[in-house]
Design a protein around this motif. Structure first.
Motif, mmCIF file in Angstrom:
data_model
loop_
_atom_site.group_PDB
_atom_site.id
_atom_site.type_symbol
_atom_site.label_atom_id
_atom_site.label_comp_id
_atom_site.label_asym_id
_atom_site.label_seq_id
_atom_site.Cartn_x
_atom_site.Cartn_y
_atom_site.Cartn_z
ATOM 1 N N THR A 48 -4.653 12.135 -12.690
ATOM 2 C CA THR A 48 -3.479 11.285 -12.549
ATOM 3 C C THR A 48 -3.830 9.930 -11.938
ATOM 4 O OG1 THR A 48 -2.980 12.153 -10.343
ATOM 5 C CG2 THR A 48 -1.979 13.293 -12.239
ATOM 6 N N SER A 49 -2.931 8.957 -12.161
ATOM 7 C CA SER A 49 -3.124 7.642 -11.543
ATOM 8 C C SER A 49 -3.071 7.746 -10.022
ATOM 9 C CB SER A 49 -2.067 6.656 -12.046
ATOM 10 O OG SER A 49 -0.784 7.000 -11.578
ATOM 11 N N LYS A 50 -2.323 8.731 -9.511
ATOM 12 C CA LYS A 50 -2.281 8.958 -8.064
ATOM 13 C C LYS A 50 -3.673 9.250 -7.530
ATOM 14 C CE LYS A 50 0.026 11.950 -4.656
ATOM 15 N NZ LYS A 50 1.004 13.064 -4.496
ATOM 16 N N LYS A 53 -5.915 6.029 -7.811
ATOM 17 C CA LYS A 53 -5.629 5.041 -6.763
ATOM 18 C C LYS A 53 -6.157 5.502 -5.409
ATOM 19 C CE LYS A 53 -1.247 4.798 -7.930
ATOM 20 N NZ LYS A 53 0.197 4.445 -7.967
ATOM 21 N N ALA A 54 -6.126 6.810 -5.173
ATOM 22 C CA ALA A 54 -6.625 7.331 -3.895
ATOM 23 C C ALA A 54 -8.146 7.241 -3.814
ATOM 24 C CB ALA A 54 -6.169 8.776 -3.713
ATOM 25 N N GLU A 85 1.262 2.909 -14.898
ATOM 26 C CA GLU A 85 0.102 3.377 -14.129
ATOM 27 C C GLU A 85 -0.712 4.306 -15.022
ATOM 28 O OE1 GLU A 85 -0.747 2.399 -11.239
ATOM 29 O OE2 GLU A 85 1.048 1.529 -10.319
ATOM 30 N N TYR A 322 -6.017 16.620 -8.589
ATOM 31 C CA TYR A 322 -5.653 15.846 -7.394
ATOM 32 C C TYR A 322 -5.680 16.735 -6.152
ATOM 33 C CZ TYR A 322 -3.009 13.455 -3.815
ATOM 34 O OH TYR A 322 -2.636 12.902 -2.601
ATOM 35 N N ARG A 326 -7.891 16.369 -2.814
ATOM 36 C CA ARG A 326 -7.207 16.105 -1.544
ATOM 37 C C ARG A 326 -7.452 17.230 -0.545
ATOM 38 N NH1 ARG A 326 -6.269 12.788 2.306
ATOM 39 N NH2 ARG A 326 -4.177 12.868 3.247
ATOM 40 N N GLU A 394 6.533 7.777 -13.987
ATOM 41 C CA GLU A 394 6.006 8.002 -12.636
ATOM 42 C C GLU A 394 5.681 9.475 -12.407
ATOM 43 O OE1 GLU A 394 9.174 6.432 -10.327
ATOM 44 O OE2 GLU A 394 8.504 4.338 -10.493
ATOM 45 N N GLY A 398 1.914 11.069 -11.561
ATOM 46 C CA GLY A 398 1.686 11.780 -10.313
ATOM 47 C C GLY A 398 2.285 11.076 -9.112
ATOM 48 N N ASP A 399 2.975 9.946 -9.347
ATOM 49 C CA ASP A 399 3.562 9.182 -8.246
ATOM 50 C C ASP A 399 4.973 9.658 -7.896
ATOM 51 O OD1 ASP A 399 1.327 7.508 -8.018
ATOM 52 O OD2 ASP A 399 2.043 6.228 -9.634
ATOM 53 N N GLN A 400 5.625 10.369 -8.799
ATOM 54 C CA GLN A 400 6.965 10.886 -8.564
ATOM 55 C C GLN A 400 6.892 12.388 -8.347
ATOM 56 O OE1 GLN A 400 10.200 9.677 -8.180
ATOM 57 N NE2 GLN A 400 10.569 11.830 -7.770
#
Length: 417
Positions: A48-50, A53-54, A85, A322, A326, A394, A398-400
């Protein structure tokens, strides 16, 4: 006997990421990669874009960036999304190798062996671990990052029942002959789950993710074959059946084929080629029930679980990369702070509530809403409303999250078109 401070079983994203972070801080780490060389992990490979970005360095892995997505509802409604994204799709061989080599460069020692299912026992100051090849190691901390079927997790946290497992299976198949291969997600008719087509650099990963307790291989495999054939037929346009062009992204694939309806001539040709070229794969994915998140632990006295081994996957989508990364980061940070047992509190605070909410949402997400599947309504509304389309993008990125998804959709639906 070889001794290490931390021994990690499993060299997927979670294990390699934790090994790199610990080794860079001077911890003696052994990372065990029990997968045969060249054998890919059964996975769509979407990141994911999440996650991008991380950890921007993930973009250094060889993969494909996706900024457009075609979605289909169970009734075949089509939505073309241009993503603000982008996300990425990787071959798991390439992605896992990239992370494992970063761990090696950081100082972790890599062993191409698998920890035996009964090959670990706790001692007064740590663990004795035996590999399937008969080698023995000792360590202070044992970390299970060995996937949904983790032997370490079964022994230390307990086995998960079939109702809390999902199944992903599919085929690796050739890229279309013309144009940029499309990325497609199609929610299944009358089933919990979805089918996907994720293009990689040299092939497409087709697959289906669904719950294990309702798994019917024969029916679902037939659905997946219809999906794959429709995908390639999408590229055959014009008056001549052998004329291959990029698909019209505003047009829709013809999903799903009705029972007892014979294939067209084009479909027969596509099916025959796929029978010779498609390579099958399958895997299990954790899909924990809401109540399990309150009781299942991911660490204890001198042990920890990461990623799929801990049950860290989205119960709605099955996405786990993700959470693998994480959880590895959270454990490593707790360990380096000298308080490894704080890992339990850290993951619960960071993403535990979100995954529990996803568990609560799973039946609603695949259930009915106003007389039709929620996924049908979601795509139907998104086709005519820019705000809902943005929220859906979103969600894909993965941002929502799910905790405020319903409220966000309702709020955007009230805004002008």
């Amino acid at each position: 006997m070889n001794h290490f401070e931390v021994l990690i079983a499993g060299a997927g994203p979670a294990g390699s990421f934790a090994a790199e972070r610990l080794a860079r801080s001077g911890v003696g780490v052994a990372l065990f990669d029990g997968r045969p060389e060249g054998e890919p992990k059964a996975c769509g490979g979407g990141v994911t874009s999440k996650a991008l970005k991380a950890w921007p360095h993930l973009l250094d892995a060889v993969g494909r960036t996706i900024d457009e997505l075609d979605m289909y509802s169970p009734s075949g409604k089509h939505l073309h999304l241009k993503l603000e994204e982008p996300f990425a799709v990787y071959s798991r061989i390439a992605f896992d190798t990239f992370l494992r080599e970063r761990a090696r460069d950081a100082g972790a020692q890599i062993f191409p062996e698998k920890v035996s299912a009964r090959g670990f026992q706790q001692t007064g100051d740590g663990w004795i671990v035996r590999t399937q090849g008969g080698a023995e190691f000792s360590c202070k901390w044992l970390v299970g990052a060995d996937g949904a079927n983790s032997a370490i997790a079964k022994k230390l946290a307990g086995a998960l029942p079939p109702a809390e497992m999902e199944v992903a299976f599919g085929y690796r198949a050739p890229l279309p002959e013309a144009g940029e291969a499309a990325t497609v997600v199609a929610f299944l008719p009358k089933w919990v789950g979805y089918a996907w087509a994720f293009p990689r650099l040299d092939h497409i990963s087709f697959g289906i993710a669904t719950t294990q307790d309702a798994f019917d291989h024969e029916v679902l495999d037939a659905l997946l074959w219809d999906f794959m054939v429709s995908y390639y037929e999408w590229y055959r346009t014009g008056s001549s059946s052998d004329r291959v062009q990029p698909p019209n992204r505003n047009a829709a694939m013809k999903l799903w084929k009705q029972p007892n309806v014979a294939d067209s001539f084009d479909a027969q040709q596509v099916r025959a080629v796929l029978k010779k070229t498609a390579e099958r794969y399958a895997a299990r994915i954790p899909g924990l029930e809401p109540r399990t998140w309150d009781t299942r632990r991911a660490c204890g006295e001198k042990w920890a679980l990461l990623g799929d081994a801990a049950g860290f996957a989205d119960p709605v989508t099955g996405e786990g990369i993700y959470y693998a990364l994480r959880s590895a980061e959270l454990f490593a940070d707790a360990y380096l702070a000298g308080r490894p047992l704080d890992y339990e509190q850290r993951w619960r605070k960071d993403f535990g509530r979100e995954l529990q909410r996803a568990s609560q949402m799973r039946r609603k997400f695949y259930g009915n809403f106003w007389g039709a599947p929620f996924t049908d309504r979601m795509i139907e509304f998104a086709r005519g409303h820019r705000g809902i389309r943005k929220v859906l993008g979103e969600l894909v990125a993965g941002d929502q999250g799910y905790t405020d998804l319903k409220r966000k959709l309702a709020r955007n639906a009230l805004r002008p078109l």
